[in-house]
Scaffold this motif. Structure first.
Motif, PDB file in Angstrom:
ATOM      1  N   LYS A  59      -9.417  -2.427   5.549  1.00  0.00           N
ATOM      2  CA  LYS A  59     -10.331  -3.681   4.959  1.00  0.00           C
ATOM      3  C   LYS A  59     -10.003  -4.649   5.401  1.00  0.00           C
ATOM      4  O   LYS A  59     -11.363  -5.656   6.242  1.00  0.00           O
ATOM      5  CB  LYS A  59     -11.457  -3.772   3.203  1.00  0.00           C
ATOM      6  CG  LYS A  59     -12.238  -4.911   2.665  1.00  0.00           C
ATOM      7  CD  LYS A  59     -12.816  -4.342   1.735  1.00  0.00           C
ATOM      8  CE  LYS A  59     -14.142  -5.725   1.222  1.00  0.00           C
ATOM      9  NZ  LYS A  59     -14.164  -5.456   0.156  1.00  0.00           N
ATOM     10  N   SER A 115       1.283  -1.522  -0.027  1.00  0.00           N
ATOM     11  CA  SER A 115       0.066   0.256  -0.473  1.00  0.00           C
ATOM     12  C   SER A 115       0.808   1.699   0.158  1.00  0.00           C
ATOM     13  O   SER A 115       0.512   2.332  -0.591  1.00  0.00           O
ATOM     14  CB  SER A 115      -0.761   0.529   1.782  1.00  0.00           C
ATOM     15  OG  SER A 115      -1.700  -1.348   1.353  1.00  0.00           O
ATOM     16  N   GLU A 173      -8.573   4.515  11.749  1.00  0.00           N
ATOM     17  CA  GLU A 173      -9.549   6.004  11.945  1.00  0.00           C
ATOM     18  C   GLU A 173      -8.662   6.523  10.768  1.00  0.00           C
ATOM     19  O   GLU A 173      -8.862   7.273   9.739  1.00  0.00           O
ATOM     20  CB  GLU A 173      -9.741   6.635  13.255  1.00  0.00           C
ATOM     21  CG  GLU A 173     -11.151   5.971  13.273  1.00  0.00           C
ATOM     22  CD  GLU A 173     -12.629   5.882  12.757  1.00  0.00           C
ATOM     23  OE1 GLU A 173     -12.485   6.697  11.596  1.00  0.00           O
ATOM     24  OE2 GLU A 173     -12.896   4.858  12.534  1.00  0.00           O
ATOM     25  N   LYS A 174      -7.015   6.899  11.630  1.00  0.00           N
ATOM     26  CA  LYS A 174      -6.084   7.674  10.557  1.00  0.00           C
ATOM     27  C   LYS A 174      -5.843   7.468   9.593  1.00  0.00           C
ATOM     28  O   LYS A 174      -5.517   8.054   7.697  1.00  0.00           O
ATOM     29  CB  LYS A 174      -4.949   7.706  11.357  1.00  0.00           C
ATOM     30  CG  LYS A 174      -4.625   8.368  12.720  1.00  0.00           C
ATOM     31  CD  LYS A 174      -3.720   8.342  13.332  1.00  0.00           C
ATOM     32  CE  LYS A 174      -3.211   8.777  15.213  1.00  0.00           C
ATOM     33  NZ  LYS A 174      -2.169   8.551  15.761  1.00  0.00           N
ATOM     34  N   ASN A 224      -7.138   1.225   1.948  1.00  0.00           N
ATOM     35  CA  ASN A 224      -8.465   1.124   2.034  1.00  0.00           C
ATOM     36  C   ASN A 224      -8.493  -0.154   2.210  1.00  0.00           C
ATOM     37  O   ASN A 224      -9.019  -0.853   2.810  1.00  0.00           O
ATOM     38  CB  ASN A 224      -8.922   1.940   0.920  1.00  0.00           C
ATOM     39  CG  ASN A 224      -9.650   3.367   1.246  1.00  0.00           C
ATOM     40  OD1 ASN A 224      -8.699   3.817   2.438  1.00  0.00           O
ATOM     41  ND2 ASN A 224      -9.897   4.729   0.109  1.00  0.00           N
ATOM     42  N   ARG A 246      -8.103   5.498   6.898  1.00  0.00           N
ATOM     43  CA  ARG A 246      -9.020   5.767   6.583  1.00  0.00           C
ATOM     44  C   ARG A 246      -8.743   7.338   6.487  1.00  0.00           C
ATOM     45  O   ARG A 246      -9.469   7.159   4.928  1.00  0.00           O
ATOM     46  CB  ARG A 246     -10.922   5.746   7.480  1.00  0.00           C
ATOM     47  CG  ARG A 246     -11.047   3.886   7.668  1.00  0.00           C
ATOM     48  CD  ARG A 246     -12.057   3.686   8.209  1.00  0.00           C
ATOM     49  NE  ARG A 246     -11.986   2.315   8.528  1.00  0.00           N
ATOM     50  CZ  ARG A 246     -12.737   1.396   9.382  1.00  0.00           C
ATOM     51  NH1 ARG A 246     -13.545   2.374  10.269  1.00  0.00           N
ATOM     52  NH2 ARG A 246     -13.403   0.617   8.975  1.00  0.00           N
ATOM     53  N   ASP A 247      -8.397   8.010   6.550  1.00  0.00           N
ATOM     54  CA  ASP A 247      -8.099   9.557   6.557  1.00  0.00           C
ATOM     55  C   ASP A 247      -7.739   9.805   5.499  1.00  0.00           C
ATOM     56  O   ASP A 247      -8.087  11.187   4.645  1.00  0.00           O
ATOM     57  CB  ASP A 247      -8.152  10.622   7.893  1.00  0.00           C
ATOM     58  CG  ASP A 247      -8.565  10.616   9.279  1.00  0.00           C
ATOM     59  OD1 ASP A 247     -10.148  10.257   8.064  1.00  0.00           O
ATOM     60  OD2 ASP A 247      -8.230  10.735   9.776  1.00  0.00           O
ATOM     61  N   VAL A 248      -6.547   9.170   5.492  1.00  0.00           N
ATOM     62  CA  VAL A 248      -5.536   9.297   4.100  1.00  0.00           C
ATOM     63  C   VAL A 248      -5.865   8.953   2.769  1.00  0.00           C
ATOM     64  O   VAL A 248      -5.954   9.536   1.395  1.00  0.00           O
ATOM     65  CB  VAL A 248      -4.389   7.598   3.798  1.00  0.00           C
ATOM     66  CG1 VAL A 248      -3.245   7.627   3.054  1.00  0.00           C
ATOM     67  CG2 VAL A 248      -3.610   8.331   5.849  1.00  0.00           C
ATOM     68  N   ASN A 249      -7.350   7.789   2.892  1.00  0.00           N
ATOM     69  CA  ASN A 249      -8.373   8.182   1.854  1.00  0.00           C
ATOM     70  C   ASN A 249      -7.095   7.064   0.465  1.00  0.00           C
ATOM     71  O   ASN A 249      -7.635   8.217  -1.049  1.00  0.00           O
ATOM     72  CB  ASN A 249      -8.967   8.891   1.740  1.00  0.00           C
ATOM     73  CG  ASN A 249     -10.168   9.048   0.328  1.00  0.00           C
ATOM     74  OD1 ASN A 249     -10.483   7.539   0.696  1.00  0.00           O
ATOM     75  ND2 ASN A 249     -10.466   9.635   0.304  1.00  0.00           N
ATOM     76  N   GLN A 250      -6.202   6.644   0.558  1.00  0.00           N
ATOM     77  CA  GLN A 250      -5.751   5.741  -0.892  1.00  0.00           C
ATOM     78  C   GLN A 250      -7.012   4.310  -1.168  1.00  0.00           C
ATOM     79  O   GLN A 250      -6.321   3.651  -0.139  1.00  0.00           O
ATOM     80  CB  GLN A 250      -4.563   5.691  -0.575  1.00  0.00           C
ATOM     81  CG  GLN A 250      -3.623   7.382  -0.695  1.00  0.00           C
ATOM     82  CD  GLN A 250      -3.996   8.570  -1.894  1.00  0.00           C
ATOM     83  OE1 GLN A 250      -3.504   7.333  -2.756  1.00  0.00           O
ATOM     84  NE2 GLN A 250      -3.945   9.508  -1.872  1.00  0.00           N
ATOM     85  N   LYS A 251      -6.454   4.206  -2.331  1.00  0.00           N
ATOM     86  CA  LYS A 251      -6.639   3.000  -2.241  1.00  0.00           C
ATOM     87  C   LYS A 251      -6.108   2.074  -2.357  1.00  0.00           C
ATOM     88  O   LYS A 251      -6.515   0.598  -1.439  1.00  0.00           O
ATOM     89  CB  LYS A 251      -6.997   2.655  -4.350  1.00  0.00           C
ATOM     90  CG  LYS A 251      -7.086   1.217  -4.493  1.00  0.00           C
ATOM     91  CD  LYS A 251      -7.196   1.267  -5.975  1.00  0.00           C
ATOM     92  CE  LYS A 251      -7.720   0.140  -6.294  1.00  0.00           C
ATOM     93  NZ  LYS A 251      -7.785  -0.226  -7.674  1.00  0.00           N
TER      94      LYS A 251
END
Length: 396
Positions: free
Chosen positions: A342, A245, A327-328, A338, A330-335
């Motif tokens: 998951k 990632s 939570e941190k 994410n 998820r805030d990055v919001n990179q594929k």
């Protein structure tokens, strides 16, 4: 010297060297101090009548690099009651074999780290003869019940039996002793479950930890068969997924900034922890982080996750920190992140078990190299049972 030769070969005549470099010895009639009777295998009565003698040749251990052949006169008895003819064979050679027991044991030991063809060339025998000798001894040496007797930490992994055929075998190991326990013909749930159940409830209750890959059949079987065990997903695969990632962000930046050199040649530096990087690598990472705050945030997230998961007997694991890390991420919001989050949420219990036990499947991965080694020196082992026996015997 002649007396020494007779003592080693256990014959009455001294060994002689032929032109071909073969040492031979011949026995006399009174060889073996044979009793003057033999029990008939049919009527089980003692018989003394000898019908004739036959000459048998047995290959023995070499002496000074020379082949040794024993020429033995074997008596044939005849039973007057049932008319049965039977031989009195030497006690140091198996029936129907042309070699002594100690020669076959030596051949078996030579095969430990060599191919059958190489051993056959050393002892001047057919490679199929060497193969039969090896597996005859190996089947006697394998003690499966004894291998499972002390297992507390179990490792499960798979390995391709034949490349490109989707032909996977299931490898079971003892993580404490570092040995193979068994190899199953496939990795299907039914095969693995039936194998564990055949070992009994005592074995299944004794298991404390099971390490395996992220493979649903493994985890389902472990949870069903081992009520007292913690199932641990191998930490290597977890870290590899997180590093992939992080590397995905680097690759994206590399494509977007083709004229910028700061994102070149930093892949392996990114995968290292900060305290493991040299000064040159730290400088390269510093230049990349100045140009991309996103890469620095992802790098810091990766290092924070490793710190949370680090196992120590004196460390108190805090699972709440893992919630904050999710939570941190998820805030990055990179594929890539994410996808990792998951996976982490789906297998959280099994992944977090590493922070509590410190058990990995590294021992199993290392033992898999031994299987690859035997396949390589044998130019492939298509027969599954032969591969299984050879690998199990190697750990004895």
């Amino acid at each position: 010297m002649q007396n020494d030769g007779r003592r080693i070969l256990r014959v009455n005549s001294a060994p002689t060297l032929s032109e071909g470099g073969i040492c031979s010895a011949r026995s006399k009639e009174d060889r073996y101090s044979l009793p003057n009777y033999r029990e008939c295998p049919v009527c089980l009565k003692k018989r003394e009548t000898i019908n004739q003698y036959s000459l048998h040749k047995y290959q023995d251990l070499s002496i000074s690099g020379k082949e040794v052949w024993l020429h033995v006169r074997v008596p044939q008895f005849v039973c007057e009651g049932c008319g049965r003819y039977f031989l009195h064979r030497p006690e140091w050679a198996s029936s129907g074999k042309s070699h002594t027991d100690r020669q076959s044991k030596w051949i078996f030991e030579l095969c430990a780290k060599q191919s059958f063809s190489e051993v056959a060339a050393l002892v001047n025998a057919c490679h199929k003869t060497v193969e039969r000798i090896y597996f005859r001894h190996a089947n006697k040496a394998v003690d499966l019940l004894g291998r499972y007797a002390r297992v507390r930490k179990l490792g499960i992994d798979e390995l391709a039996h034949r490349k490109g055929k989707k032909d996977y075998v299931c490898v079971l190991t003892d993580l404490e002793r570092g040995i193979h326990l068994d190899i199953l013909k496939d990795r299907k749930k039914e095969t693995i479950r039936s194998h564990f159940q055949s070992l009994g409830n005592g074995f299944m209750r004794r298991i404390e930890v099971v390490a395996c890959d992220i493979w649903r059949p493994y985890i389902d079987v472990c949870e069903a068969c081992f009520p007292n065990a913690a199932v641990v997903i191998d930490y290597f695969h977890v870290v590899k997924s997180l590093n992939d990632s992080l590397d995905g962000i680097r690759k994206k930046l590399r494509k977007e900034h083709k004229d910028t050199d700061c994102f070149k040649n930093i892949k392996w530096a990114l995968f290292k922890r900060p305290d493991h990087c040299c000064s040159r690598q730290r400088e390269s990472l510093g230049r990349a982080f100045r140009d991309s705050a996103l890469l620095k945030d992802a790098y810091d997230l990766r290092n924070e996750f490793l710190e949370i998961m680090d196992f120590s007997e004196t460390k108190v694991s805090d699972e709440k920190r893992l919630d904050q890390w999710i939570e941190k991420a998820r805030d990055v919001n990179q594929k890539g992140f994410n996808r990792f989050v998951k996976t982490l949420c789906r297998w959280r219990t099994q992944i977090w078990a590493f922070a509590q036990t410190g058990v990995t499947n590294a021992m199993t991965e290392g033992l898999n190299n031994m299987i690859r080694y035997y396949k390589r020196i044998s130019f492939g082992i298509p027969n599954f049972e032969h591969m299984r026996i050879r690998v199990l015997v190697s750990g004895i």
